[in-house]
Scaffold this active site. Structure first.
Site, PDB file in Angstrom:
ATOM      1  N   GLY A  10      44.276  42.116  54.812  1.00 58.02           N
ATOM      2  CA  GLY A  10      44.906  41.004  54.093  1.00 58.02           C
ATOM      3  C   GLY A  10      46.312  41.297  53.619  1.00 58.02           C
ATOM      4  CB  CYS A  11      48.780  43.600  54.845  1.00 64.03           C
ATOM      5  SG  CYS A  11      47.687  44.937  54.350  1.00 64.03           S
ATOM      6  CB  SER A  12      49.929  37.932  55.823  1.00 63.37           C
ATOM      7  OG  SER A  12      49.012  37.214  55.013  1.00 63.37           O
ATOM      8  N   GLY A  14      51.159  38.698  49.065  1.00 59.13           N
ATOM      9  CA  GLY A  14      50.489  39.015  47.806  1.00 59.13           C
ATOM     10  C   GLY A  14      50.149  40.472  47.592  1.00 59.13           C
ATOM     11  CB  ILE A  15      47.123  42.023  46.066  1.00 58.98           C
ATOM     12  CG1 ILE A  15      47.197  41.325  44.704  1.00 58.98           C
ATOM     13  CG2 ILE A  15      46.569  43.441  45.884  1.00 58.98           C
ATOM     14  CD1 ILE A  15      45.843  41.120  44.031  1.00 58.98           C
ATOM     15  CE1 TYR A 154      38.229  35.163  44.655  1.00 60.12           C
ATOM     16  CE2 TYR A 154      37.990  35.466  42.283  1.00 60.12           C
ATOM     17  CZ  TYR A 154      38.521  35.858  43.500  1.00 60.12           C
ATOM     18  OH  TYR A 154      39.349  36.957  43.561  1.00 60.12           O
TER      19      TYR A 154
END
Length: 316
Positions: A10-12, A14-15, A154
């Site tokens: 999930g590196c596209s 944000g965190i 969530y």
């Protein structure tokens, strides 16, 4: 000393983006980072932020946590399939009354946030066990400890992650493996902005008037103020995570936001579980002026602490 291989999902933005860049720029050059994302066409921001580390201590690869074949292909492409540190970060959010959400939407959240982690570990854990070496780092949430109004699904996905890791951690010790749950509170990112925007579009026609009013005039109304008062930056989370992966004995759980910790501590103060629910209810519905004043005070504390926010660095 050999570099440790770090795989991050999930590196596209944000965190995940901040994690990849911070670890790739490690001052002691201890890590080789493989920053992954579901859609490589969204890698422009990471390429720009990576700078000179790109092609040196950072490489970008495709990985979809909802696709077992994609995970296997990514891991197979690594030298000797070796992953020393897995940072499971990919996730998605969902807010609103459950009456307005489809079961398919709920399944998608669970599939990404929970089963995405499970798929990663099914591929990577056997090699870590065989080597008796590895660190599994999961970007969880304080909502894996304390449920929050209109974040039902969530929070459920993060509770699942926490229970899964707590169970796995006992077995992991036998194989000399480490597991760490990073638990941020609110983090100001494009991710959160998108969740809010989607929440604003919620079709409330399927829910009663009181619930619709609670969501619109209490939850959404206070959403931005909560983030501006309590919110950290992605860089804050990356700094905390970098600290965790450089420790000899990292903790199993690590909350990144000291301003939020008193809220989660309520859960441990009452074994019956009534205390946090009662306090949150009164804060939101009976003492809304005190609640808003508290947020403004916390915003001041956050502003004052930003200049002094530091983490002890490992000694040279």
């Amino acid at each position: 000393m050999d570099q440790k291989v770090v795989l991050i999902t999930g590196c596209s933005s944000g965190i995940g983006l901040s994690l990849a860049v911070r670890i790739a720029k490690d001052e002691k050059k201890r890590f080789m980072v493989y920053a992954t994302m579901r859609n490589l066409s969204k890698g422009e921001l990471l390429v720009k932020a990576a700078g000179r580390t790109l092609g040196r201590s950072l490489e970008i690869k495709q990985l979809d946590v909802c696709d077992e074949k994609s995970i296997k292909a990514c891991v197979d492409s690594l030298p000797e399939r070796r992953v020393d540190i897995l940072i499971s970060n990919a996730g998605m959010g969902l807010i609103g009354p459950i009456e307005c959400q489809t079961i398919e939407e709920m399944k998608t959240v669970m599939d990404t946030n929970f089963f995405g982690l499970v798929r990663l570990l099914k591929e990577i854990l056997p090699d870590m066990k065989a080597r008796k070496s590895g660190h599994i780092v999961v970007i969880s949430s304080v909502m894996g400890i304390q449920g929050i109004l209109f974040n039902d699904i969530y929070a459920a996905s993060k509770f699942a992650v926490e229970g899964f890791c707590e169970s796995l951690a006992i077995q992991a010790l036998r194989f000399n493996l480490k597991i760490s749950l990073i638990e941020p509170g609110p983090v100001v990112t494009e991710f959160e902005h998108k969740v809010y925007e989607e929440g604003m579009k919620t079709d409330l026609s399927k829910v009663d008037k009181l619930t619709a009013d609670l969501f619109t005039n209490i939850y959404l109304k206070n959403y931005n103020q909560i983030f501006s008062s309590l919110g950290q930056t992605p860089e804050d989370i990356a700094e905390h995570t970098h600290k965790i992966i450089t420790m000899d004995n990292p903790p199993f759980r690590h909350q990144t936001n000291t301003l939020y910790t008193p809220m989660t501590t309520l859960k441990y103060a009452d074994p019956h579980g009534d205390l946090p629910i009662d306090i949150f209810y009164k804060m939101v519905f009976e003492h809304d002026k005190v609640f808003n004043a508290s947020l403004n005070f916390l915003k001041l504390l956050r502003w004052r602490s930003r200049k002094s926010f530091t983490l002890d660095k490992p000694q040279s």
